[in-house]
Design a protein around this motif. Structure first.
Motif: not given
Length: 450
Positions: A36-61
């Motif tokens: 396979p090709n490999v794509v790594i997407l790496f955020a900086d200082d993004l927290g465990y609770g910052d994504l909607a799929c990890y439970g953030h109540p307001a941020i849309r991802t």
């Protein structure tokens, strides 16, 4: 008649012998094409609770949510608790104390990855992959030999370290500029459109690539402070400036995934998304000036601690794998997985050779493909210079406070209940393991008197 048939057979046999090496070459190329090709997407200082799929109540991802819906979402993925250790684990497959940098890697820093390390890019390049990097490096810059293009990447456009290495946040006179290859090509520059510029660079690399397999490492500057966002995204979220920034990172992920689809290679690509560490909730006083506010940090969700701590809010981050046809869509796992495992796994799927020194990562392919539901990892070491904590199975011991803190991570991932007094045998077991680990890598156990 018989003689003619035998002569014919002999000629066929000779032809087969002559063509055999070429058949092997063709088989090898075919096998390589299956990688396979490999794509790594790496955020900086993004927290465990910052994504909607990890439970953030307001941020849309929505794009990251879709990535999780189409792949594997990990809920116990751990890495270093700040920038350099986590990137060291990703790029070398080793804990930072094993790697002899010879100095710091920020502005004025003279350190960098030594020649003895077999970087992720070098391994993939050696295996026949095109290798590209876009974004933040932070593993050495002052000597050109430390830059990404001399560490296995065919190309690099980005920053040599974090986006706050400038006055008033860091007292340095070294210019913070954008690099291309070995040269700084832009100073000063506007950080606000940086996520868009990185995205455009990554999309162009995907669109213009040939048929060879590639590894693309996109390391965002955001949401590391100072926050920056494009004019188009500013004010569009329901969570202020921080929400704008995270939603722009999500937009970028969507653009990269769309580019893979447009190129017709989405089904042949392993995508990995994660953050380097948790949010900078307890930012130092130097950062609380010139527009940076305390509410410009993200969320560790229900986890205790934040960036630069070894409570889970520092090293535990969102992590998502997508690999069509290999990873069953919609899976969620709370198995313990560490950043060094990503290095080891990518070497496996690319067919790259392993280094001849100690690695701290494990091959995750059986876990990713569903061959097993158990992670190969049963322990993780938490370093901040010296060794502050260890997780062994379901238990975690932290010593940095001077008094042992023992947590049962399955029933108490929030690290609220210290069970050191009620579990003396477990405490002794993990204490011995910490001493052995510290001795192995040449550091001390922090908080424990010699």
């Amino acid at each position: 008649m018989t003689l003619a048939m035998n002569s014919s057979n002999l000629r066929l046999l000779c032809l087969a012998v002559l063509l055999a090496p070429f058949a092997c070459v063709c088989l090898s190329v075919s096998q390589a094409d299956d990688r396979p090709n490999v794509v790594i997407l790496f955020a900086d200082d993004l927290g465990y609770g910052d994504l909607a799929c990890y439970g953030h109540p307001a941020i849309r991802t929505p794009h990251l949510d879709q990535l999780a819906d189409e792949g594997l979402r990990l809920t116990s993925f751990v890495t270093g608790s700040w920038c350099v250790p986590s990137r060291t684990q990703l790029i070398t497959g080793r804990y930072m104390p094993r790697v002899k940098f010879g100095g710091r890697t920020g502005s004025n820093g003279k350190g960098g990855l030594p020649d003895s390390e077999w970087t992720l890019a070098e391994a993939a390049q050696d295996a026949g992959y095109r290798t590209h990097m876009v974004g933040k490096w932070h593993l050495g810059y002052q000597s050109k030999k430390f830059l990404p293009v001399n560490q296995g990447f065919d190309s690099w456009f980005g920053l040599p370290y974090s986006n706050d290495y400038m006055k008033p946040w860091v007292q340095t006179d070294v210019p913070l500029g954008l690099y291309r290859g070995e040269e700084m090509v832009e100073f000063p520059f506007d950080q606000n459109p940086l996520t868009k510029r990185y995205t455009r660079e990554a999309v162009d690399l995907i669109r213009d690539g040939d048929d060879e397999p590639f590894l693309l490492y996109l390391a965002y500057a955001m949401p590391h402070l100072p926050l920056a966002v494009s004019d188009e995204k500013r004010g569009t979220s329901n969570f202020g400036l921080y929400g704008d920034v995270i939603e722009e990172v999500d937009w970028s992920v969507g653009q990269v995934l769309k580019a893979l689809e447009a190129k017709g290679i989405a089904e042949d690509t392993l995508v990995f998304f994660a953050s380097d560490n948790g949010p900078w909730v307890d930012m130092p006083p130097r950062m609380q000036q010139a527009g940076n506010e305390l509410w410009h940090a993200g969320s560790a969700g229900p986890l205790r601690g934040s960036k630069a701590t070894t409570y889970e809010g520092g090293p535990r981050v969102p992590a998502i794998f997508k690999w069509p046809g290999k990873i069953e869509a919609g899976r969620v796992s709370d198995e313990l997985v560490g950043m060094p495992d990503v290095y080891r796994t990518i070497l496996e799927v690319t067919g790259a050779k392993l280094p001849d020194h100690k690695l701290d990562g494990h091959d995750l392919v059986p876990l990713l493909t569903g061959e097993t539901d158990r992670s190969p990892r049963d322990e993780y070491w938490y370093f901040r210079g010296d060794l502050e904590a260890v997780r062994l199975g379901e238990w975690k011991l932290r010593t940095v406070t001077g008094s042992p803190e023992l947590f049962h991570m399955k029933t108490d991932p929030f690290e609220r209940i210290n069970r050191a007094e009620t579990e003396p045998e477990r405490l002794s077991e993990l204490s011995q393991r910490m001493n052995a680990i510290a001795s192995e890598v040449g550091v001390k156990v922090k908080g424990v008197k010699p």
